[in-house]
Design a protein around this motif. Structure first.
Motif, PDB file in Angstrom:
ATOM      1  N   LEU A 198      -9.277 -10.069  16.981  1.00  0.00           N
ATOM      2  CA  LEU A 198      -8.511  -9.601  15.838  1.00  0.00           C
ATOM      3  C   LEU A 198      -8.690 -10.504  14.634  1.00  0.00           C
ATOM      4  N   ASN A 199      -8.724 -11.800  14.931  1.00  0.00           N
ATOM      5  CA  ASN A 199      -8.590 -12.754  13.853  1.00  0.00           C
ATOM      6  C   ASN A 199      -9.852 -12.945  13.050  1.00  0.00           C
ATOM      7  N   LEU A 221     -10.937  -9.920  10.857  1.00  0.00           N
ATOM      8  CA  LEU A 221      -9.905  -9.401   9.964  1.00  0.00           C
ATOM      9  C   LEU A 221      -9.377 -10.442   8.984  1.00  0.00           C
ATOM     10  N   LEU A 245      -8.225  -9.379   5.626  1.00  0.00           N
ATOM     11  CA  LEU A 245      -6.956  -8.651   5.593  1.00  0.00           C
ATOM     12  C   LEU A 245      -5.771  -9.610   5.586  1.00  0.00           C
ATOM     13  N   TRP A 246      -5.838 -10.633   6.438  1.00  0.00           N
ATOM     14  CA  TRP A 246      -4.728 -11.577   6.514  1.00  0.00           C
ATOM     15  C   TRP A 246      -4.557 -12.322   5.201  1.00  0.00           C
TER      16      TRP A 246
END
Lengths: 499, 159
Positions: free
Chosen positions: A372-373, A376, A379-380
């Protein structure tokens, strides 16, 4: 092997689509709040706790656990990219991580944080799976005297590990214990400190208290020094680590994992302390110590591994003994009670699907977080552009509904407001709120076991030293206390916290 | 001559003693019992006495150890008041107004705790939160809260 059939049971629970989905939601939420400064896992879990009531126990706990360790991942992202730690546990990551980013090595720093965390999470999960059942078996033999001594050790250790003045941390514990005594006395049925308020007969609601102290109070503190966040992030390129990087992070990750796992088990310990201690240790033993503070990759690897390991192993005392070591674990205990499960050594045998499902979900959750990290990250970072002045009213709104929905009564909303004032006053006077919450949770358990032990021994206080196990626990508590009181150690302790 | 070297801790110690005295005073009717058969008052009373002792230690320390010189922080009373009052308003208005109007009013009011607030954005955020919370809590999670309560004409009692 038994453990494999147990883990298989856990896997069948954790990999059910519904549980995978809730685990994913938990990790996503956790990363989001980890990225956002001013919103921590404690407040988030407290807000979501009433909502989990309608879920299956497994799904509820898997999601809440995901929020907790997801926050450890998210916090490091902003620490590295913009020198703004989203969580207290990534404060030290910012030191070297941000320097790496300034030198154009943000990619490797992020990759180091993610891989270090994943490695540590995996090791800590295995540790949890191996260590929990025998610990629970020992705990089943515990009588009231042993439980009492164990909690004393826990409370003393949490004072020793808290930052700041010792006497003030002790005061917070006792204050918390006193708050815990509000409500109907279990043994005699006598109401205590309820002032004829019917809602107080069950005691102060823990969720409302922690939302006040951690959720609303945090907003008050943030608004005091309000400033616009300027987010200027360069594009992150090249996540890959080269061979030299791998060689350099191997040692720090291993040491960080070991130290973090150890500190996580201790009451009052957990992620933040683990990361601070790991950074301090690495600074001493690393062959590249001259580079620390100027973008040493070791300074990212060690604390990131340690905070994730510590977050994971802090589940051990909660799952095996029913004793929470930090506020988040106390909320997990609350979530279990909401679901009708009594936390304690019986959980493993009575609810094997829940216990092993949670353990396996921690590993799968860590895997999700890595996936996820890294892709993405953009996005964060964009999430950070949500200005705080739009965020905090929403947090207050959710806190209010959360408090209201505990018992569908506005009383808990008022309790929350009251404790935000108390929490703010305490933070102004430099009292740490975490030991207060710990005392509040352990208070009723401590009193019950004390009274039972004294009743069994007919008022003879030597019962606590006659049982060898209880004696050992009390001696351990004394040693911890002596260590912190010894001047040389307390100086080192100050150093560790200022570093 | 003794002098207060750390005012913050001095107040903190006094505060702890005050708290324990409150617990002793309001627990004065609780039966203490003895160590064999502890009454409901035993544990709180012992803890209160312990807290008095700790409070005294903190006070003594504040007289001996020099406090760190920290610049006085200007208190942001407007923000403080709004953020504390918001949940209280929520609690008072919720049963009468219902979730949607309460949320809207509270969000708009509390957003002015920030110095960057503007009317347009606050109202937009308030509407957004009101809709979100109604959909989430009354529809998806079916908590027993109504969007509009009796004080609101026409709509009240229907949602």
């Amino acid at each position: 092997m038994d453990i494999f059939s147990d883990l298989w049971l856990g896997a069948t629970t954790a990999f059910q689509p519904i549980n995978l989905a809730y685990g994913f939601v938990g990790c996503l939420l956790g990363t989001a709040i980890g990225v956002l400064p001013g919103l921590g896992p404690t407040a988030t879990i407290a807000m979501l706790l009433p909502i989990t009531f309608g879920l299956q126990p497994e799904s509820a706990l898997i999601m809440l656990a995901g929020i907790f360790y997801g926050a450890q991942y998210g916090g490091s992202t902003t620490a590295i990219l913009i020198n703004l730690p989203g969580e207290s546990s990534s404060v030290v990551t910012a030191i070297d991580g941000y320097q790496m980013a300034r030198k154009g090595r943000a990619g490797p720093a992020l990759a180091t944080a993610a891989l270090g965390s994943f490695f540590a999470g995996t090791v800590a999960t295995v540790l949890l799976a191996v260590a929990a059942p025998p610990l629970a078996a020992v705990a089943l033999e515990f009588g009231p005297a042993e439980y009492f001594s164990l909690m004393i050790l826990g409370l003393v250790a949490s004072v020793a590990l808290a930052s700041g003045s010792l006497s003030k941390a002790f005061a917070m514990i006792v204050f918390g214990l006193l708050l815990g005594s509000i409500g109907t006395d279990v043994e005699s049925g006598t109401p205590r400190y309820v002032f004829d308020v019917p809602q107080l007969y069950d005691g102060l609601n823990f969720v409302a208290v922690s939302m006040g102290i951690f959720g609303i109070c945090e907003i008050l503190r943030n608004l005091e020094h309000e400033q616009e966040r300027s987010v200027g992030v360069k594009k992150v390129t090249g996540l890959m680590l080269n061979r030299d990087d791998f060689r350099r992070i191997r040692g720090p990750v291993l040491r960080g994992t070991a130290l973090g796992s150890l500190l996580g088990v201790l009451p009052g310990g957990g992620a933040m302390l683990a990361s601070f201690a790991a950074y301090a240790m690495e600074k001493r033993v690393s062959p590249n110590r001259a580079e620390f503070g100027k973008g040493a990759i070791e300074g990212v690897a060690a604390p990131e591994a340690a905070n994730n390991a510590g977050a994971q192993t802090s589940f051990i005392p909660m799952l095996t003994l029913g004793i929470p070591g930090n506020p988040v674990m106390a909320l997990m205990v609350g979530a279990m009670i909401l679901q009708g499960i009594t936390p304690g050594p019986n959980v493993i045998s009575d609810e094997p699907a829940l216990f092993w499902g949670m353990i396996v979900s921690m590993w799968s959750g860590n895997l999700m977080l890595v996936i996820l990290n890294l892709p993405l990250i953009g996005l964060w970072v964009r999430m950070l552009t949500i200005p705080y002045h739009l965020l905090f009213p929403a947090i207050i709104g959710f806190c209010c509904i959360g408090a209201y929905s505990i018992n569908n009564s506005v009383f808990d909303v008022f309790i929350m407001a009251g404790f935000s004032v108390i929490g703010f006053a305490l933070s102004k006077l430099r009292f740490e709120p975490a030991p207060l919450l710990l005392g509040f949770i352990l208070g009723p358990m401590l009193e019950e076991n004390l009274r039972r032990a004294m009743l069994i021994s007919q008022g003879d206080p030597t019962v606590f030293v006659r049982s060898p196990l209880s004696l050992a626990l009390l001696v351990a508590a004394m040693i911890v206390l002596a260590l912190v009181l010894a001047p040389s150690i307390s100086r080192k302790r100050d150093e560790a916290f200022t570093e | 001559m003794l002098q207060i070297r750390n005012g913050r801790d001095f107040i903190g110690g006094l505060g702890m003693i005050l708290v324990s005295l409150l617990f002793i005073w309001f627990g004065r009717d609780l039966e203490v019992g003895n160590s064999f058969q502890m009454g409901p008052g035993y544990f709180p009373t012992m803890l209160s006495l312990l807290l008095v002792a700790i409070g005294l230690i903190i006070i003594v320390q504040s007289l001996v150890v020099m406090g760190k010189d920290e610049p006085a922080e200007p208190a942001n009373w407007k923000a403080f008041g709004l953020v504390i009052l918001a949940p209280i308003f929520f609690g008072l208005a919720m049963p009468g107004l219902g979730l949607a109007p309460t949320m809207l009013a509270m969000i708009v009011a509390v957003s002015f705790a920030s110095k960057y607030a503007s009317w347009r954005r606050s109202v937009a955020l308030g509407l957004f939160m009101a809709v979100c919370s109604v959909v989430l809590f009354t529809r998806l999670l079916s908590l027993p809260v109504s969007a509009f309560a009796p004080w609101i004409p026409i709509l009240g009692g229907a949602g």
